[in-house]
Design a protein around this motif. Structure first.
Motif, mmCIF file in Angstrom:
data_model
loop_
_atom_site.group_PDB
_atom_site.id
_atom_site.type_symbol
_atom_site.label_atom_id
_atom_site.label_comp_id
_atom_site.label_asym_id
_atom_site.label_seq_id
_atom_site.Cartn_x
_atom_site.Cartn_y
_atom_site.Cartn_z
ATOM 1 N N LEU A 152 19.346 8.863 46.077
ATOM 2 C CA LEU A 152 20.283 9.178 44.989
ATOM 3 C C LEU A 152 20.164 10.647 44.579
ATOM 4 O O LEU A 152 21.173 11.311 44.295
ATOM 5 N N ALA A 153 18.923 11.160 44.563
ATOM 6 C CA ALA A 153 18.723 12.582 44.211
ATOM 7 C C ALA A 153 19.383 13.478 45.257
ATOM 8 O O ALA A 153 20.063 14.454 44.910
ATOM 9 N N LEU A 154 19.201 13.132 46.532
ATOM 10 C CA LEU A 154 19.830 13.925 47.596
ATOM 11 C C LEU A 154 21.354 13.862 47.492
ATOM 12 O O LEU A 154 22.053 14.862 47.665
ATOM 13 N N HIS A 173 23.583 13.584 35.825
ATOM 14 C CA HIS A 173 23.138 12.201 35.606
ATOM 15 C C HIS A 173 22.633 11.537 36.890
ATOM 16 O O HIS A 173 21.675 10.770 36.851
ATOM 17 N N TRP A 174 23.299 11.812 38.018
ATOM 18 C CA TRP A 174 22.811 11.212 39.273
ATOM 19 C C TRP A 174 21.375 11.674 39.560
ATOM 20 O O TRP A 174 20.500 10.878 39.877
ATOM 21 N N ILE A 175 21.143 12.984 39.416
ATOM 22 C CA ILE A 175 19.808 13.515 39.722
ATOM 23 C C ILE A 175 18.795 13.080 38.658
ATOM 24 O O ILE A 175 17.675 12.672 38.973
ATOM 25 N N PHE A 218 27.012 4.156 37.077
ATOM 26 C CA PHE A 218 27.383 4.825 35.825
ATOM 27 C C PHE A 218 28.015 6.207 36.085
ATOM 28 O O PHE A 218 29.144 6.466 35.651
ATOM 29 N N PRO A 219 27.341 7.112 36.846
ATOM 30 C CA PRO A 219 28.007 8.402 37.096
ATOM 31 C C PRO A 219 29.286 8.253 37.941
ATOM 32 O O PRO A 219 30.235 9.002 37.753
#
Lengths: 377, 162
Positions: free
Chosen positions: B15-17, B80-82, B119-120
């Motif tokens: 998800l961070a990537l 928000h994703w990160i 959510f994002p």
């Protein structure tokens, strides 16, 4: 001070239990570099943020407001050239503010990344030397990028070979590149281990330990993140769309008032716009800070076995950290109604977090000193 | 490593990537254009007012409003994703300290990961469609995150059985 003289106490320290088995925390090892460097980055970022909040933030916001008011008055007087000039001033003030916010945010974010990597180091299939070099590379980039971002406003385009990008931006990008290279190296180590067929299970004393302080920080941190998320949800549900509609309505009132040469309408709209921007800013700052402090508390929870202080002092510093982490966002939210009093309290709360972190950092330094001197057995 | 822990750690890193890749794309191809649109439409609106041209001022401010609506959401989605990915990884590292059964931990991990992605995504979809669908996705995602975070906090606070 009691916290500074614990090693001579009769009661064993919690950290003593990991002295003998701590193979991953040798002098200048990647984990030690990343932990001490990461906490140091976060401390510097927080101190910078506190100084920025006291000496720059409000003054800069006042200048932005004044330039917007001047642009509105220029529109009122029918002077299009002055409108454009004042908007250029707004842009310059926002750039000044933006680079300082970016400096604050990036130092702290890189500190978090370093702490997370410090936890993951034992899972990386890389030699100790490579891990150490990557850690240095990351810390150098993490220091260079925010420093150069801070300098962008002051250096500008002086002596730059490029038309639009100055030397400070170029070196900031270089810092970012160093971080990316280091992260790619660490990720390679993780993937290599993940793909390896004959990987041995990792025994990490940090993750095995579960002290009362660690539990307080982990639970408290999760609770802070939850609170921050609940606040964000409330803001999105109740205020966000209202604020967006107001933003347009007020700017429209300014322009229509200026076109109709209605000074009263322009003045009242400008006052309303200032209040709206303040309302938005405090909500966003409170939301971001409570979540970041929560994440910090969770990360610090894992490193408690390395904090060489008495258990009682470790618990006290954890409470101080959590207290400051709650107080700061609450006081920021109260700034709209209570002004400088709440702002001052928010700064004190920030200081509580800084002092608690500094105490933990010193505790870890004491642990490394004890470890390097032969450990406690 | 338990399945729940692996899911949170791997999911968090992916998800961070994903969030960083989105941010990179946005910074290179969209952000400067969006900022230019916001700044120029606002200045045009005020210049229109100075020229006593209310129609131009209103149209320019409408453009400013649209551009800002999209910009705010696109930037929020990236952050928000990160941010949520970091929470997943940090929680995943300590998952073994949760005083819950493996089944509940797995359920918790799936809930947290799904919420952190949805959510994002719901917020991002609002830039394409302002109807109730994207909002429902964002609300569902945030509800899942709140449920997971609340349970994490309770689980971490509980004293592990001796």
């Amino acid at each position: 001070m009691e916290s500074m003289s614990s090693s001579q106490g009769a009661m064993p320290l919690e950290s003593d239990t990991v002295f003998v088995q701590s193979q991953t925390f040798a002098p200048l090892s990647a984990r030690r570099l990343l932990l001490l460097g990461g906490m140091g980055l976060i401390l510097v970022g927080m101190i910078f943020g506190d100084i920025f909040a006291v000496f720059v933030l409000h003054q800069n916001a006042a200048r932005v407001g004044a330039s917007l008011a001047a642009a509105s008055h220029a529109a009122l007087g029918g002077d299009s050239a002055a409108v454009v000039k004042n908007f250029q001033n707004v842009g310059s003030f926002l750039e000044n503010r933006g680079t300082k916010v970016d400096t604050h945010v990036h130092i702290i974010a890189f500190g978090y990344v370093a702490l997370m990597l410090a936890l993951l180091v034992p899972w990386m299939t890389l030699s100790a030397t490579t891990k150490k070099r990557l850690a240095w590379l990351l810390l150098c980039g993490a220091g260079l990028l925010p420093l150069c971002v801070f300098l962008i406003h002051y250096v500008g385009l002086a002596y730059s070979p490029l038309q639009a990008i100055g030397w400070a931006s170029i070196f900031a990008d270089l810092g970012g590149l160093l971080v990316i290279v280091a992260l790619a190296g660490f990720l390679y180590g993780l993937v290599k281990r993940f793909l390896s067929a004959e990987r041995a299970p990792v025994e990490d004393e940090l993750l095995a330990g579960s002290s009362a302080t660690g539990r307080s920080l982990l639970a408290g941190g999760s609770f802070l993140v939850l609170l921050g998320f609940l606040h964000g949800t409330y803001y999105a549900a109740v205020d966000l769309y209202r604020h967006e509609a107001l933003d347009y309505a007020i700017l429209s009132q300014i322009s229509v008032g200026a076109a109709g040469e209605n000074t009263t309408a322009v003045e009242s709209a400008l006052a309303a716009y200032g209040r709206l921007q303040g309302d938005k800013a405090v909500n966003i700052a409170a939301h971001a800070h409570i979540i970041e402090f929560g994440l910090l508390a969770m990360l610090l929870a894992y490193f408690q076995p390395y904090v060489n202080l008495r258990a009682a002092w470790k618990q006290r510093w954890a409470v101080v950290l959590l207290l400051g982490s709650v107080l700061l966002p609450v006081c920021v939210l109260l700034e709209l109604n209570y002004g400088l009093v709440a702002g001052g309290l928010a700064d004190i709360a920030g200081l509580l977090v800084i002092v608690a972190m500094l105490a933990m950092w010193i505790g870890i330094l004491r642990y490394t000193g004890k470890l390097d001197a032969g450990g406690a057995t | 490593m338990s399945g729940a822990r692996r899911l949170l750690l791997t999911g968090g890193i992916v998800l961070a990537l994903w969030g960083m890749s989105y941010g990179l794309w946005y910074a290179v191809f969209a952000e400067h254009q969006a900022l230019e649109e916001i700044g120029s439409s606002l200045a045009r609106g005020f210049s229109g007012a100075a020229a006593r041209n209310i129609a131009l001022a209103e149209a320019s401010l409408r453009q400013y409003q649209q551009a800002k609506y999209v910009y705010d959401r696109q930037v929020d989605v990236h952050g928000h994703w990160i941010g949520l990915a970091m929470v997943l990884v940090v929680a995943g590292i300590g998952l073994d300290r949760l005083a819950f059964s493996e089944r509940i931990k797995m359920l918790l991990s799936v809930t947290a990961l799904l919420g952190s992605f949805l959510f994002p995504l719901g917020v991002l979809l609002q830039t394409l469609n302002r109807g109730n669908g994207p909002r429902a996705v964002a609300i569902l995602g945030s509800a899942l995150i709140i449920a997971a975070l609340g349970t994490f906090a309770l689980g971490f606070a509980r004293k592990p059985a001796a």
